[in-house]
Design a protein around this motif. Structure first.
Motif, short mmCIF file in Angstrom:
data_model
loop_
_atom_site.label_atom_id
_atom_site.label_comp_id
_atom_site.label_asym_id
_atom_site.label_seq_id
_atom_site.Cartn_x
_atom_site.Cartn_y
_atom_site.Cartn_z
N ARG A 12 0.89 -1.15 0.00
CA ARG A 12 0.00 0.00 0.00
C ARG A 12 0.94 1.21 0.00
O ARG A 12 2.15 1.06 0.12
CB ARG A 12 -0.90 0.04 1.25
N TRP A 106 -2.82 -7.76 -2.96
CA TRP A 106 -2.37 -6.72 -3.88
C TRP A 106 -3.44 -5.66 -4.09
O TRP A 106 -4.62 -5.95 -4.17
CB TRP A 106 -1.97 -7.31 -5.22
N CYS A 107 -3.00 -4.42 -4.20
CA CYS A 107 -3.89 -3.29 -4.47
C CYS A 107 -3.12 -2.35 -5.39
O CYS A 107 -1.99 -1.97 -5.10
CB CYS A 107 -4.24 -2.58 -3.16
N GLU A 111 -6.44 2.11 -7.06
CA GLU A 111 -7.53 1.46 -6.34
C GLU A 111 -7.46 1.68 -4.84
O GLU A 111 -8.40 1.40 -4.12
CB GLU A 111 -7.51 -0.05 -6.59
N GLU A 112 -6.35 2.19 -4.34
CA GLU A 112 -6.16 2.30 -2.90
C GLU A 112 -7.19 3.19 -2.23
O GLU A 112 -7.71 2.84 -1.17
CB GLU A 112 -4.76 2.82 -2.57
N SER A 115 -10.34 1.36 -1.49
CA SER A 115 -10.26 0.19 -0.62
C SER A 115 -9.64 0.50 0.73
O SER A 115 -9.18 -0.38 1.42
CB SER A 115 -9.45 -0.90 -1.31
N SER A 119 -8.58 -2.45 3.13
CA SER A 119 -7.16 -2.76 3.25
C SER A 119 -6.63 -2.53 4.65
O SER A 119 -5.49 -2.84 4.93
CB SER A 119 -6.35 -1.93 2.25
#
Length: 150
Positions: A12, A106-107, A111-112, A115, A119
């Motif tokens: 991340r 995985w991100c 997309e972080e 999520s 996450s």
């Protein structure tokens, strides 16, 4: 002579996840150095020594979180600066064959933002030194959504 366990990684913007696949690990020793050196050693179920050292792409905090499960050990390592690394290791060479991407964690960078709640690794590290259940601390989004809707 020591062996290398399989190591899965994901990131991340603020942390790196390393999952060491080593069932029934004992005598776990870890060293995190600020310049990005991460060292691991442990004994496997048969008393074999497993170890590796990684020179990570960027600087890290020396504190880390760990979750020891039945089949693996999950580490959450805080990056010194929030940024997306272009690779796990400082070296531009192809990583050793025992290092693989952890597609379950995985991100992508874009997309972080969407999520952030999913996450958050607090549920994976409720008690960082305790044994975990069969899912070994992995976050399963459908289960997370079910828990929120209750």
């Amino acid at each position: 002579m020591s062996r290398n366990p399989e190591v899965l990684w994901a990131q991340r913007s603020d942390k790196v996840y390393l999952t060491v696949a080593l069932p029934d690990a004992k005598d776990i020793s870890v060293k995190c150095e600020p310049q990005g050196l991460f060292s691991f050693s442990a004994l496997g179920a048969q008393g074999e020594r497993f170890e590796f050292s990684l020179e990570l792409y960027g600087k890290i905090m020396t504190e880390y979180r760990k979750n020891v499960g039945l089949r693996n050990i999950i580490f959450s390592i805080q990056k010194e600066e929030r940024s997306w690394w272009t690779r796990l290791l400082k070296s531009e060479e192809k990583p050793a064959p025992y290092i693989k991407v952890d597609w379950n964690k995985w991100c992508d960078e874009d997309e972080e933002v969407n999520s952030e709640t999913a996450s958050d690794d607090e549920s994976a590290f409720v008690n960082q030194d305790s044994e975990s259940s069969d899912d070994d601390g992995l976050l399963y989004l459908p289960d997370l959504e079910k828990a929120r809707n209750k």
